[in-house]
Design an enzyme around this catalytic site. Structure first.
Site, PDB file in Angstrom:
ATOM      1  CE  LYS A  41       9.167   4.081   5.063  1.00 45.81           C
ATOM      2  NZ  LYS A  41       8.379   3.152   4.382  1.00 45.81           N
ATOM      3  CB  SER A  66       0.786   3.300  -1.736  1.00 51.00           C
ATOM      4  OG  SER A  66       1.481   4.135  -2.770  1.00 51.00           O
ATOM      5  CG  ASN A 125      13.397  -2.108   0.085  1.00 45.00           C
ATOM      6  OD1 ASN A 125      13.149  -2.965  -0.595  1.00 45.00           O
ATOM      7  ND2 ASN A 125      12.604  -1.130   0.507  1.00 45.00           N
ATOM      8  CB  CYS A 128      10.460  -0.383  -2.232  1.00 48.85           C
ATOM      9  SG  CYS A 128       8.758   0.743  -1.944  1.00 48.85           S
ATOM     10  CE  LYS A 163      11.498  -6.419   3.342  1.00 53.00           C
ATOM     11  NZ  LYS A 163      10.898  -5.344   4.441  1.00 53.00           N
ATOM     12  CB  VAL A 189       8.364 -11.793   0.518  1.00 50.22           C
ATOM     13  CG1 VAL A 189       8.990 -13.187  -0.020  1.00 50.22           C
ATOM     14  CG2 VAL A 189       7.226 -12.115   1.350  1.00 50.22           C
TER      15      VAL A 189
HETATM   16  C1  LIG Z   1       3.438   0.601   6.240  1.00 46.34           C
HETATM   17  C2  LIG Z   1       4.518  -0.259   5.509  1.00 46.34           C
HETATM   18  C3  LIG Z   1       5.902   0.310   5.222  1.00 46.34           C
HETATM   19  C4  LIG Z   1       6.790  -0.423   4.962  1.00 46.34           C
HETATM   20  N1  LIG Z   1       7.993   0.195   4.555  1.00 46.34           N
HETATM   21  C5  LIG Z   1       9.020  -0.718   4.416  1.00 46.34           C
HETATM   22  C6  LIG Z   1      10.376  -0.143   4.013  1.00 46.34           C
HETATM   23  O1  LIG Z   1      10.432   1.251   4.283  1.00 46.34           O
HETATM   24  N2  LIG Z   1      11.319  -0.995   3.429  1.00 46.34           N
HETATM   25  C7  LIG Z   1      11.246  -2.147   3.452  1.00 46.34           C
HETATM   26  O2  LIG Z   1      12.120  -2.714   2.932  1.00 46.34           O
HETATM   27  N3  LIG Z   1       9.786  -2.719   3.835  1.00 46.34           N
HETATM   28  C8  LIG Z   1       8.954  -1.945   4.108  1.00 46.34           C
HETATM   29  N4  LIG Z   1       7.771  -2.562   4.225  1.00 46.34           N
HETATM   30  C9  LIG Z   1       7.480  -4.175   4.282  1.00 46.34           C
HETATM   31  C10 LIG Z   1       7.866  -4.665   5.374  1.00 46.34           C
HETATM   32  O3  LIG Z   1       8.730  -4.677   6.092  1.00 46.34           O
HETATM   33  C11 LIG Z   1       7.505  -6.452   5.332  1.00 46.34           C
HETATM   34  O4  LIG Z   1       8.547  -6.825   4.478  1.00 46.34           O
HETATM   35  C12 LIG Z   1       6.145  -6.528   4.867  1.00 46.34           C
HETATM   36  O5  LIG Z   1       5.076  -5.761   5.319  1.00 46.34           O
HETATM   37  C13 LIG Z   1       5.697  -8.104   4.818  1.00 46.34           C
HETATM   38  O6  LIG Z   1       5.652  -8.463   6.309  1.00 46.34           O
HETATM   39  P1  LIG Z   1       4.359  -8.471   7.240  1.00 46.34           P
HETATM   40  O7  LIG Z   1       3.379  -9.397   6.354  1.00 46.34           O
HETATM   41  O8  LIG Z   1       4.538  -9.003   8.371  1.00 46.34           O
HETATM   42  O9  LIG Z   1       3.865  -7.060   7.273  1.00 46.34           O
HETATM   43  C14 LIG Z   1       6.369  -1.949   4.622  1.00 46.34           C
HETATM   44  C15 LIG Z   1       5.355  -2.529   5.010  1.00 46.34           C
HETATM   45  C16 LIG Z   1       4.543  -1.717   5.691  1.00 46.34           C
HETATM   46  C17 LIG Z   1       3.047  -2.394   5.902  1.00 46.34           C
END
Ligand SMILES: Cc1cc2nc3c(=O)[nH]c(=O)nc-3n(C[C@H](O)[C@H](O)[C@H](O)COP(=O)(O)O)c2cc1C
Length: 299
Positions: A41, A66, A125, A128, A163, A189
């Protein structure tokens, strides 16, 4: 058969649990040593409580979040989480530490503090969409992304992946800037800036109005972006966006990704990563393909 080389790092298979979607508790569902990697995370210098109000919202084919980078901060992370992660690492699972900051100085300090730690990679990252004061701001224009990667690169010895944001002005240009500044790889992405309305309250669902959309809804767009970026950079890429099964993962590999990250699918089914590994393996066996190198980037 499933082993891949990402830059100089060997992954036992290309499946990595994406940042923010995978934490303690998953060991109840399967043996964590079977996945290729875990991306932690988003970590910031100081503890963050995250955003107020609704933080997760389900849509027809994905979720919006969010969270606002809730995390315990680097000191407690090093004390409490890293020892557990090191145990998984000893079993051959690659550990990627995802870092975020509100200012360039915060990113640099974090990167410097983590430089000597036992992890395999840093994921920067710059994408965000859920924190007002930073995050995505660094990943929208290539000049800020370039400067940030340059500064982080100069203080951190670990392999660095950046990222990228699908909300960027020009994701290909940003990818090229990161490569020029010495990034060892890219991941793309992150979530798409999106919106939802609570019609009873006549208000946006989220306190910050916009939130990040992820899951199956974004897959075709993420795939196109990974394809475009893979055509233009030489460094390896991790494909992310709505990957829910082996077929999705193979699509990203065929457009050029070396590894893939699985996010939202973990919420739908905690066994997703494991199932994806099995499905990729089955495909290779059925098709008589000896390694993923044979099909990577064939499109
Ligand atoms: C609940 C949640 C928390 C996330 N927290 C982070 C984060 O802390 N740092 C980050 O780089 N991406 C974060 N992401 C993005 C995911 O790592 C990922 O890039 C994004 O959800 C797209 O992939 P997916 O469609 O497989 O979920 C988060 C996504 C979700 C759904």
């Amino acid at each position: 058969m499933l082993q891949v080389l990402f830059g100089k790092i060997i992954f036992k298979n290309p499946v990595i649990a994406a940042s923010g979607t995978f934490g303690t508790g998953f060991e109840q569902h399967f043996d964590l040593s079977q996945i290729g990697g875990i991306c932690t995370k988003g970590l910031t210098l100081c503890h963050r409580t995250g955003n107020k109000g609704i933080r997760i919202w389900e849509t027809a084919s994905g979720i919006m979040n969010s969270i606002g980078l809730e995390n315990k901060g680097i000191d407690l992370f090093i004390k409490q989480d890293l020892p557990m992660l090191k145990k998984i690492r000893d079993e051959g699972v690659r550990i990627i530490i995802n870092i975020s900051g509100s200012t360039m100085a915060e990113y640099v300090e974090l990167a410097a503090l983590l430089s000597e730690e036992e992890a395999d990679m840093i994921e920067l990252n710059i994408s965000c969409p859920n924190v007002k004061e930073g995050g995505m701001l660094f990943g929208i224009t290539s000049s800020t992304a370039r400067e940030l990667v340059r500064q982080v690169r100069s203080v951190n010895k670990l392999p660095l992946i950046v990222k990228l944001s699908p909300n960027a002005d020009d994701i290909v240009k940003i990818a090229q800037c990161c490569e020029e500044e010495g990034a060892d790889g890219l991941s793309l992405v992150n979530t798409f800036k999106a919106m939802a309305i609570d019609i009873k309250r006549r208000m946006p669902v989220f306190d910050n109005i916009y939130a990040g959309l992820s899951g199956p809804a974004i897959k075709p767009i993420a795939l196109r972006m990974v394809h475009e970026v893979c055509q233009k950079v030489k460094i390896p890429v991790m494909g992310i966006g709505g990957i829910c099964n082996g077929r999705d993962a193979l699509e990203f590999i065929m457009v050029g990704a070396t590894c893939i990250q699985v996010g939202t699918a973990n919420f739908i089914n905690p066994n997703s990563c494991l199932q994806i590994i099995t499905e990729i393996d089955n495909f290779l066996r059925t098709e008589g393909i000896p390694s993923l190198d044979e099909i990577r980037g064939i499109i």
